[in-house]
Design a protein around this motif. Structure first.
Motif, PDB file in Angstrom:
ATOM      1  N   SER B  94      -2.020 -12.317  -3.849  1.00  0.00           N
ATOM      2  CA  SER B  94      -3.357 -12.554  -3.310  1.00  0.00           C
ATOM      3  C   SER B  94      -4.352 -11.948  -4.291  1.00  0.00           C
ATOM      4  O   SER B  94      -3.950 -11.280  -5.240  1.00  0.00           O
ATOM      5  N   SER B  95      -5.619 -12.149  -4.046  1.00  0.00           N
ATOM      6  CA  SER B  95      -6.636 -11.681  -4.995  1.00  0.00           C
ATOM      7  C   SER B  95      -6.612 -10.178  -5.221  1.00  0.00           C
ATOM      8  O   SER B  95      -7.061  -9.708  -6.254  1.00  0.00           O
ATOM      9  N   THR B  96      -6.112  -9.429  -4.250  1.00  0.00           N
ATOM     10  CA  THR B  96      -6.045  -7.971  -4.415  1.00  0.00           C
ATOM     11  C   THR B  96      -4.615  -7.472  -4.449  1.00  0.00           C
ATOM     12  O   THR B  96      -4.372  -6.271  -4.319  1.00  0.00           O
ATOM     13  N   GLU B  97      -3.691  -8.381  -4.599  1.00  0.00           N
ATOM     14  CA  GLU B  97      -2.275  -8.001  -4.594  1.00  0.00           C
ATOM     15  C   GLU B  97      -1.637  -8.512  -5.880  1.00  0.00           C
ATOM     16  O   GLU B  97      -1.060  -9.595  -5.916  1.00  0.00           O
TER      17      GLU B  97
END
Lengths: 122, 108
Positions: B94-97
């Motif tokens: 994901s965008s932060t993962e």
């Protein structure tokens, strides 16, 4: 051929703010499909993603650093920058800027700067 | 957070031998977003494999990647002297993962 180059102080005092800039040539930070990224590597250790910024200015950060980090982009200079506040010796690392290609089905870091060592010390 | 565990930590081999490096994820990751990088000491990482099995431009065909779900493999069929380096796997979920594995050092 896209090239990235990091610049900024190599020595930062504890509790101060680390600031680095990445200058991009051969490509545009304004182009969609790419996340302009910062990654660091502690001495002798592995890679840690810090965060990235999209051409729109939308930013995403590693949750472990989110409270201290800020990434910005200057499209007029084709640069992007990172600021890391309240640094300690644990922030001593080689800092890389890189392009994360998300323009297609596959995502990956395709271009990297050469890295710059930042030492946090008084 | 998805943790990528690479094994072995160090692989001691000779030129001409086959190297098999493993990357295990703590949760299933998309093969489309699994990449491998090579880092020679003193240099920035270099993309080797994208989408778990696609070779990046200019990467010799002795490098190959495979796997899906939680288990991925990088194979170097016949080691050349320039292949002795550290190899990292990396995933995006994901965008932060976005995480990297701890690396495998291939040494002589």
């Amino acid at each position: 051929q896209v090239q990235l180059r990091e610049s900024g102080p190599g020595l930062v005092q504890p509790s101060q703010t680390l600031s680095l800039t990445c200058t991009v040539s051969g490509g545009s930070v304004s182009r969609g499909g790419y996340y302009w990224s910062w990654i660091r590597q502690h001495p002798g250790k592995g890679l840690e993603w810090i965060g990235y910024i999209y051409h729109s200015g939308t930013t995403y950060y590693n949750p472990s650093l989110e409270s201290r980090v800020s990434i910005s982009v200057d499209t007029s200079k084709n640069q992007f920058s990172v600021r890391l506040s309240s640094v300690t010796a644990a922030d001593t690392a080689v800092y890389y800027c890189a392009r994360y290609d998300s323009s297609g089905y596959h995502y990956f870091f395709d271009y990297w700067g050469q890295g710059t060592l930042v030492i946090v010390s008084s | 957070e998805i943790v990528l565990t690479q094994s072995p930590g160090t692989l001691s081999l000779s030129p001409g031998e086959r190297a098999t490096l493993y990357c295990r994820a703590s949760q299933s990751v998309s093969s489309a977003h699994l990449a491998w990088y090579q880092q020679i000491p003193g240099q920035a990482p270099r993309l080797l494999i994208y989408g778990a099995s696609g070779r990046a431009t200019g990467v010799p065909d002795r490098f190959s990647g495979s796997g899906s779900g939680t288990d991925f493999t990088l194979t170097i069929s016949r080691l050349e002297t320039e292949d002795f380096a550290v190899y990292y796997c990396q995933q995006y979920s994901s965008s932060t993962e976005l995480t990297f594995g701890g690396g495998t050092k291939v040494e002589i």
